[in-house]
Motif scaffolding. Structure first.
Motif, short mmCIF file in Angstrom:
data_model
loop_
_atom_site.label_atom_id
_atom_site.label_comp_id
_atom_site.label_asym_id
_atom_site.label_seq_id
_atom_site.Cartn_x
_atom_site.Cartn_y
_atom_site.Cartn_z
N VAL A 10 65.67 135.68 68.60
CA VAL A 10 65.40 137.20 68.09
C VAL A 10 65.91 137.19 67.01
CG1 VAL A 10 66.55 139.11 68.33
CG2 VAL A 10 65.86 138.06 70.29
N VAL A 11 66.68 136.18 66.35
CA VAL A 11 67.22 136.29 65.27
C VAL A 11 66.17 135.29 63.93
CG1 VAL A 11 68.96 135.43 63.51
CG2 VAL A 11 69.91 136.17 64.98
N ALA A 12 65.66 133.91 64.74
CA ALA A 12 65.01 133.63 64.03
C ALA A 12 63.45 134.21 63.88
CB ALA A 12 64.20 132.62 64.41
N PHE A 13 62.23 134.98 64.94
CA PHE A 13 61.72 135.83 64.76
C PHE A 13 61.46 137.28 63.61
CE2 PHE A 13 60.31 134.26 68.70
CZ PHE A 13 58.85 134.04 68.40
N VAL A 14 62.97 137.66 63.75
CA VAL A 14 63.85 138.77 62.94
C VAL A 14 63.52 138.17 61.25
CG1 VAL A 14 65.13 140.25 61.73
CG2 VAL A 14 64.31 140.21 64.61
N ILE A 15 63.84 137.11 60.95
CA ILE A 15 63.72 136.43 59.41
C ILE A 15 62.23 136.68 59.08
CG2 ILE A 15 64.74 134.37 58.47
CD1 ILE A 15 67.25 134.57 59.73
N ALA A 16 61.60 136.15 60.32
CA ALA A 16 60.06 135.49 59.97
C ALA A 16 59.83 137.14 59.76
CB ALA A 16 59.20 134.31 61.39
N GLU A 17 60.06 137.51 60.15
CA GLU A 17 59.50 138.85 60.23
C GLU A 17 59.91 139.84 59.08
OE1 GLU A 17 56.39 141.87 60.02
OE2 GLU A 17 57.24 140.24 61.93
N VAL A 18 61.12 139.70 58.41
CA VAL A 18 61.76 139.74 57.24
C VAL A 18 60.89 138.99 56.22
CG1 VAL A 18 63.17 140.31 55.74
CG2 VAL A 18 63.51 140.83 58.44
N VAL A 19 60.57 137.52 55.83
CA VAL A 19 60.25 136.79 54.91
C VAL A 19 58.34 137.24 54.83
CG1 VAL A 19 59.44 134.72 54.47
CG2 VAL A 19 61.74 135.39 55.21
N THR A 20 58.01 137.14 56.34
CA THR A 20 56.80 137.82 56.09
C THR A 20 56.12 138.86 55.67
OG1 THR A 20 56.21 137.92 58.35
CG2 THR A 20 55.88 135.50 57.19
N VAL A 21 56.28 139.65 56.11
CA VAL A 21 56.44 141.52 55.52
C VAL A 21 55.06 141.50 56.61
CG1 VAL A 21 56.72 143.52 54.70
CG2 VAL A 21 57.82 141.19 53.66
N GLN A 22 54.34 141.15 56.97
CA GLN A 22 52.63 141.02 58.25
C GLN A 22 52.88 141.42 58.80
OE1 GLN A 22 49.94 140.86 55.58
NE2 GLN A 22 51.57 141.10 54.33
N LEU A 23 53.61 141.86 59.16
CA LEU A 23 53.67 142.38 61.20
C LEU A 23 53.26 141.19 61.91
CD1 LEU A 23 52.68 146.28 61.62
CD2 LEU A 23 55.12 145.47 61.89
N VAL A 24 53.68 139.55 61.70
CA VAL A 24 52.84 138.63 62.34
C VAL A 24 54.51 138.27 63.70
CG1 VAL A 24 52.83 135.73 61.90
CG2 VAL A 24 52.17 138.13 60.21
N SER A 25 55.31 138.10 63.80
CA SER A 25 56.86 137.88 64.74
C SER A 25 57.35 139.07 65.48
CB SER A 25 57.18 137.42 63.81
OG SER A 25 57.78 137.09 63.47
#
Length: 143
Positions: A10-25
């Protein structure tokens, strides 16, 4: 797979989402969270947990598609050139396609102009309507 694994996911996917800001994860983060909760309350095998993760992520993705489509539909904004189409201009130099002459004033700006009808000659002082903007040249027709 343990509850700790899904918490890290959960934490990893949230961090990935925050970094990309593209609704990817974000869907994976939600799916991992659902799997985390179910794993905490029920004794599930690794295969069951993986299945829950895949199904929950897919459901969140499918539920969000209409929202994404609605947000992506934006009204087309006219460019400055498109805003001039249909406006009235005044001929300040005779428009004659054969001679290659023609100037109009539109909103206080001096433009080159060509007639919509290639055979037309539009005399100075005539009010014309802009039918097309072609770079720095206007295509016009008499009012």
């Amino acid at each position: 797979m343990s509850v700790l694994f899904w918490a890290i996911a959960v934490v990893a996917f949230v961090i990935a989402e925050v970094v990309t800001v593209q609704l990817v994860s974000i869907w994976f983060a939600a799916g991992a969270f659902v799997t985390l909760l179910l794993s905490y309350f029920y004794e599930l095998s690794a295969l069951q947990q993986l299945g829950i993760f895949i199904i929950a992520s897919s459901v969140f993705l499918l539920l969000s598609i209409p929202l994404i489509k609605k947000r992506r539909k934006k009204a087309a904004v006219a460019t400055n050139a498109e805003l001039d189409i249909g406006k009235h201009a005044t001929v300040i130099e005779e428009i004659n396609a054969d001679k290659g002459t023609g100037r109009v004033t539109l909103n206080g700006v001096n433009w080159s102009a060509v007639p919509e009808d290639e055979n037309a000659i539009i005399p100075e002082g005539t009010v014309v309507i802009v039918t097309k903007v072609m770079g720095a040249k206007l295509r016009v027709r008499p009012e």
